[in-house]
Design a protein around this motif. Sequence first.
Motif, PDB file in Angstrom:
ATOM      1  N   SER A  25       5.394  33.734 -14.715  1.00 25.88           N
ATOM      2  CA  SER A  25       6.114  32.474 -14.897  1.00 25.88           C
ATOM      3  C   SER A  25       7.718  33.289 -14.645  1.00 25.88           C
ATOM      4  O   SER A  25       8.498  32.748 -13.845  1.00 25.88           O
ATOM      5  CB  SER A  25       6.422  32.120 -16.319  1.00 25.88           C
ATOM      6  N   SER A  26       8.051  34.291 -15.423  1.00 32.02           N
ATOM      7  CA  SER A  26       9.258  35.107 -14.907  1.00 32.02           C
ATOM      8  C   SER A  26       9.306  36.008 -13.966  1.00 32.02           C
ATOM      9  O   SER A  26      10.204  35.961 -13.050  1.00 32.02           O
ATOM     10  CB  SER A  26       9.366  36.273 -16.190  1.00 32.02           C
ATOM     11  N   GLN A  51       7.898  30.994 -11.241  1.00 31.80           N
ATOM     12  CA  GLN A  51       8.894  30.018 -11.397  1.00 31.80           C
ATOM     13  C   GLN A  51      10.335  30.402 -10.888  1.00 31.80           C
ATOM     14  O   GLN A  51      11.420  29.429 -10.738  1.00 31.80           O
ATOM     15  CB  GLN A  51       8.996  29.765 -12.831  1.00 31.80           C
ATOM     16  N   ILE A  69      10.462  24.919 -13.060  1.00 26.52           N
ATOM     17  CA  ILE A  69      10.656  25.466 -14.263  1.00 26.52           C
ATOM     18  C   ILE A  69      10.798  24.382 -15.410  1.00 26.52           C
ATOM     19  O   ILE A  69      11.466  23.548 -15.219  1.00 26.52           O
ATOM     20  CB  ILE A  69      12.031  26.084 -14.397  1.00 26.52           C
ATOM     21  N   SER A  70       9.755  24.530 -16.136  1.00 29.70           N
ATOM     22  CA  SER A  70       9.541  23.579 -17.427  1.00 29.70           C
ATOM     23  C   SER A  70       9.431  24.214 -18.634  1.00 29.70           C
ATOM     24  O   SER A  70       8.894  25.452 -18.936  1.00 29.70           O
ATOM     25  CB  SER A  70       8.110  22.669 -17.049  1.00 29.70           C
ATOM     26  N   LYS A  71       9.774  23.200 -19.726  1.00 30.20           N
ATOM     27  CA  LYS A  71       9.605  23.890 -21.268  1.00 30.20           C
ATOM     28  C   LYS A  71       8.308  23.825 -21.625  1.00 30.20           C
ATOM     29  O   LYS A  71       7.408  23.037 -21.269  1.00 30.20           O
ATOM     30  CB  LYS A  71      10.484  22.878 -21.961  1.00 30.20           C
ATOM     31  N   GLU A  72       7.842  25.061 -22.082  1.00 20.45           N
ATOM     32  CA  GLU A  72       6.445  25.283 -22.793  1.00 20.45           C
ATOM     33  C   GLU A  72       6.392  24.217 -23.768  1.00 20.45           C
ATOM     34  O   GLU A  72       7.194  23.909 -24.560  1.00 20.45           O
ATOM     35  CB  GLU A  72       6.269  26.692 -23.218  1.00 20.45           C
ATOM     36  N   ALA A  73       5.134  23.797 -23.838  1.00 19.54           N
ATOM     37  CA  ALA A  73       4.754  22.836 -25.069  1.00 19.54           C
ATOM     38  C   ALA A  73       4.618  23.550 -26.217  1.00 19.54           C
ATOM     39  O   ALA A  73       4.617  24.871 -26.568  1.00 19.54           O
ATOM     40  CB  ALA A  73       3.511  22.052 -24.751  1.00 19.54           C
ATOM     41  N   SER A  76       7.165  26.445 -27.780  1.00 19.69           N
ATOM     42  CA  SER A  76       7.759  26.908 -26.569  1.00 19.69           C
ATOM     43  C   SER A  76       7.911  28.436 -26.320  1.00 19.69           C
ATOM     44  O   SER A  76       8.720  29.062 -25.895  1.00 19.69           O
ATOM     45  CB  SER A  76       9.218  26.407 -26.631  1.00 19.69           C
ATOM     46  N   THR A  81       2.602  24.724 -20.720  1.00 21.08           N
ATOM     47  CA  THR A  81       2.898  23.794 -19.352  1.00 21.08           C
ATOM     48  C   THR A  81       2.626  24.729 -18.114  1.00 21.08           C
ATOM     49  O   THR A  81       2.440  24.182 -17.200  1.00 21.08           O
ATOM     50  CB  THR A  81       4.479  23.332 -19.573  1.00 21.08           C
ATOM     51  N   SER A  82       3.189  25.868 -18.137  1.00 23.88           N
ATOM     52  CA  SER A  82       3.275  26.893 -17.142  1.00 23.88           C
ATOM     53  C   SER A  82       1.846  27.092 -16.622  1.00 23.88           C
ATOM     54  O   SER A  82       1.500  26.959 -15.307  1.00 23.88           O
ATOM     55  CB  SER A  82       4.054  28.113 -17.270  1.00 23.88           C
TER      56      SER A  82
END
Length: 250
Positions: A25-26, A51, A69-73, A76, A81-82
Amino acid sequence: IDGNDFSHGDSGGVTKKDVMMVYSSSGETNELKKVITYCSRMGIKLISICQKKNSTLSKASDVSVLIPISKEAGLSLLPTTSTTSFLAISDALAVALMNKKKFGLYEFKQRHQSGSIGKFLTYAEDLMIKEKNKLPLINENKKMPEAIKIMTKCKLGTLIALNSKQHLSGVLSDGDVRKHSKENLKNMRVKDLMNKNPVTVEKNTLVAKCLEILQTKKITKLIVGSKSKKNKIKVLGILSIHHILSTDTI
């Protein structure tokens, strides 16, 4: 390969012939630095799924695929989500690669031969009679007395007629012989009685499709062959409806 395990021996399984796909992700985690260094040193192509466009991983990659880029469910904090996005893009890439390489059911069967899927993916070549000493082959110019002897010996009730170039020219069944039983067969040749338009299938035709053809055409045998550029057929085998029904494939 897990990022942490990569530098503890697992990197030995990756060679120049491989392409490394890295998910992050990062794109900035510490274990990625060793992966990037190894790929650079060994000349291994690196594809990243990330992302962040300006991350260390994305910049070091030969190809960088960016996901939104989306917020994790949930809280968080944990990847949710990723990881779902990673899975979706991976499936899309896999399907695109299958289409590019023309990887179909036949190719899939070569790698998945067991279980219900392997059973479903049974092809004509899997069940056909293909041994030379068992195939009822005969030259189209042979006389009928010899043809009847070969038909009796092979016990298939069918002869596969070939021309001088060993290509399929027709099929002679015991029914064809019976239709002309009152005629003088001694001086007749195979090509005089044979069906010159036999039904054929490719070796990679599903057995379920073969059975459908047999039932639709109301015949009991299919010639399995391969076509040349000039539409000449080389005989590979013969498939019987009785053989299909006697096996646990349908």
